[in-house]
Design a protein around this motif. Structure first.
Motif, mmCIF file in Angstrom:
data_model
loop_
_atom_site.group_PDB
_atom_site.id
_atom_site.type_symbol
_atom_site.label_atom_id
_atom_site.label_comp_id
_atom_site.label_asym_id
_atom_site.label_seq_id
_atom_site.Cartn_x
_atom_site.Cartn_y
_atom_site.Cartn_z
ATOM 1 N N LEU A 35 0.819 -1.209 0.000
ATOM 2 C CA LEU A 35 0.000 0.000 0.000
ATOM 3 C C LEU A 35 0.858 1.266 0.000
ATOM 4 C CD1 LEU A 35 -2.820 -1.103 2.477
ATOM 5 C CD2 LEU A 35 -2.967 -0.853 -0.008
ATOM 6 N N SER A 36 1.992 1.223 0.709
ATOM 7 C CA SER A 36 2.898 2.374 0.683
ATOM 8 C C SER A 36 3.473 2.563 -0.708
ATOM 9 C CB SER A 36 4.033 2.157 1.692
ATOM 10 O OG SER A 36 3.540 2.093 3.002
ATOM 11 N N ASN A 37 3.791 1.460 -1.344
ATOM 12 C CA ASN A 37 4.329 1.512 -2.703
ATOM 13 C C ASN A 37 3.291 2.110 -3.660
ATOM 14 O OD1 ASN A 37 6.794 0.617 -4.203
ATOM 15 N ND2 ASN A 37 5.261 -0.457 -5.431
ATOM 16 N N ALA A 38 2.030 1.668 -3.511
ATOM 17 C CA ALA A 38 0.956 2.196 -4.364
ATOM 18 C C ALA A 38 0.758 3.692 -4.129
ATOM 19 C CB ALA A 38 -0.341 1.433 -4.098
ATOM 20 N N ASN A 39 0.815 4.109 -2.867
ATOM 21 C CA ASN A 39 0.623 5.523 -2.540
ATOM 22 C C ASN A 39 1.723 6.393 -3.143
ATOM 23 O OD1 ASN A 39 -0.621 7.749 -0.926
ATOM 24 N ND2 ASN A 39 1.387 7.683 0.071
ATOM 25 N N ASN A 40 2.940 5.886 -3.156
ATOM 26 C CA ASN A 40 4.070 6.665 -3.681
ATOM 27 C C ASN A 40 3.926 6.968 -5.169
ATOM 28 O OD1 ASN A 40 5.390 6.816 -1.225
ATOM 29 N ND2 ASN A 40 6.559 4.935 -1.567
#
Length: 471
Positions: free
Chosen positions: A370-375
């Motif tokens: 999810l952090s990767n997607a947000n970035n």
């Protein structure tokens, strides 16, 4: 301990096996042939004696004895066959003798047989060339015994000139065959040893070059031996993997040095300005300090993750929990983060899926994805988290409509330290380890992770766990 090369060891092994096989084969063959030939000569000798006895019996006359022609024939026969022939009547009187002409040949025949026997590889052990023997046979005439036939001979009489020639030719054939086979075997052993040892020497040299730091070394081996070809392929694959890892490490070191230098430079400049009195301490100045220190803290956490990834394995702390509820809770903690960018995160979850696995690992997996997607989401982007189960699998999907991953980067995104050109261009502070750690955690819990992506359309990460983890 003296060590020899593989080629020499193989050649020596082939040579010892070849010579041993030749010696054993020669001894067995020679003994077998010698025994059979001895038997043949004895049979021939007995046949010859029986023919002479029959001739004497046919030539004998009870009234007149032997005619002069018969006696001359018997003398010729005795001389030709190197025999002593004597005929006695029932009273013991000699009625015929072939004379001692055969006896005069004794020394000559013993000399011939001595040479013949010494030239034989095994010898005809059943025949004694120096012993004089006599055989006594009854002289029968008209179904009655009328005398005795004495036939004397030396063992050498077994050997005719033809038999001696045969023995010599046989021995020469053994010797010639031995050397021809030995030379042929040496040539074959040399070729075979070179075919095995030569590619292994090249592979060893490649491995030695890699050990010395030349990770660009490759083993260009072409062999029809399956194991050697597979070994060369494995060495090349290892070299390529190590080379890629080394390049990624250097790339990470450069990135980390650059990213650490930036906050340190900012802090140093601001502190110098405060010391020189150019700036006055204020809340805004300290806020800048805090943000830069926070960046350094994140970089330290990245380095800690690298250390964890280098460990031999991942310790699991499994427990029974509701996977559906846990994923909903994780998504809820991320909703404020996405809202800051005006992005939407939604869920599609099958309820009450109970599993037995490591809950902390699950949290870290989804946190990384999810952090990767947000970035990499654009403003007003969307992320969807799905959970559903099939006959034998549980599947978790994280789908976004972000910038996507290029086709050339897609095969490498799970490699440690790998960062695509797009991620490097963004100020994300990523280390290239998030997806690598995620993959390790997924596999440690018995699952598999896959990715599908297109530039400008988005990315879908799929985590598949076997149904066996269900409680």
């Amino acid at each position: 301990m003296v060590k020899i090369t593989l080629g020499k060891k193989l050649s020596l092994g082939f040579l010892v096996a070849l010579i041993g096989s030749l010696i054993i084969t020669s001894i067995i063959s020679n003994l077998r042939i010698s025994n059979e030939f001895s038997k043949y000569l004895v049979d021939e000798h007995n046949t010859k004696i029986n023919e002479i006895v029959k001739f004497i019996e046919d030539s004998y006359n009870k009234d007149n004895g032997f005619s002069s022609d018969s006696q001359e024939a018997m003398v010729r026969n005795a001389n030709m066959n190197e025999l002593y022939i004597e005929v006695r009547d029932n009273s013991g009187n000699i009625i015929f003798s072939s004379g001692n002409s055969y006896m005069q040949h004794k020394n000559m025949m013993n000399s011939m047989m001595g040479g013949g026997k010494s030239s034989m590889m095994g010898g005809l052990s059943n025949i004694n060339s120096g012993e004089y023997k006599e055989e006594k046979h009854e002289l029968n005439k008209d179904n009655s015994v009328v005398g005795t036939i004495i036939i004397g001979y030396y063992g050498s009489s077994y050997f005719s000139s033809n038999s001696l020639t045969f023995i010599n030719n046989l021995n020469q054939s053994f010797i010639i065959s031995f050397f021809i086979t030995l030379i042929f075997g040496l040539a074959i052993s040399f070729l075979l040893s070179r075919q095995i040892a030569s590619p292994l020497e090249k592979i060893t040299k490649t491995a030695s070059d890699m050990r010395k730091g030349n990770l660009g070394a490759r083993s260009n081996i072409k062999s029809n031996t399956k194991e050697i070809e597979e070994l060369a392929f494995s060495i090349n694959y290892l070299a390529e993997t190590l080379q890629n890892q080394e390049e990624l490490r250097k790339r990470l070191t450069s990135d980390m040095a650059h990213e650490i230098r930036t906050p340190l430079t900012t802090l140093k400049t601001h502190v110098e300005a405060l010391i020189d009195g150019i700036w006055e301490p204020s809340k805004e100045r300290f806020q800048v300090f805090y943000e830069e220190l926070d960046r350094l803290s994140k970089l330290v956490n990245i380095l800690r993750n690298i250390s964890k990834l280098e460990q031999a394995g991942i310790t699991l702390n499994k427990s029974k929990f509701n996977l559906s509820s846990e994923i909903e809770n994780i998504v809820d903690t991320f909703k404020p983060i996405f809202m800051r960018k005006n992005c939407l995160i939604t869920v599609e979850i099958t309820e009450n899926i109970i599993v037995y696995m490591d809950k902390d690992n699950l949290k870290q997996m989804l946190h990384n994805l999810l952090s990767n997607a947000n970035n990499y989401l654009e403003i007003n982007g969307r992320v969807k988290v799905s959970l559903f189960q099939k006959i034998d699998h549980i599947i978790i999907e994280v789908e976004d409509n972000g910038i996507g991953i290029s086709e050339k980067d897609l095969p490498y995104i799970f490699e440690r330290f790998y960062r695509s050109d797009i991620s490097r261009a963004k100020n994300t502070g990523g280390s290239g380890l998030g997806l690598t750690i995620t993959k390790s955690l997924v596999e440690a819990n018995g699952g598999k992770i896959q990715v599908e992506s297109k530039i400008g359309e988005g990315t879908v990460f799929s985590i598949k766990f076997p149904k066996i983890i269900c409680a």
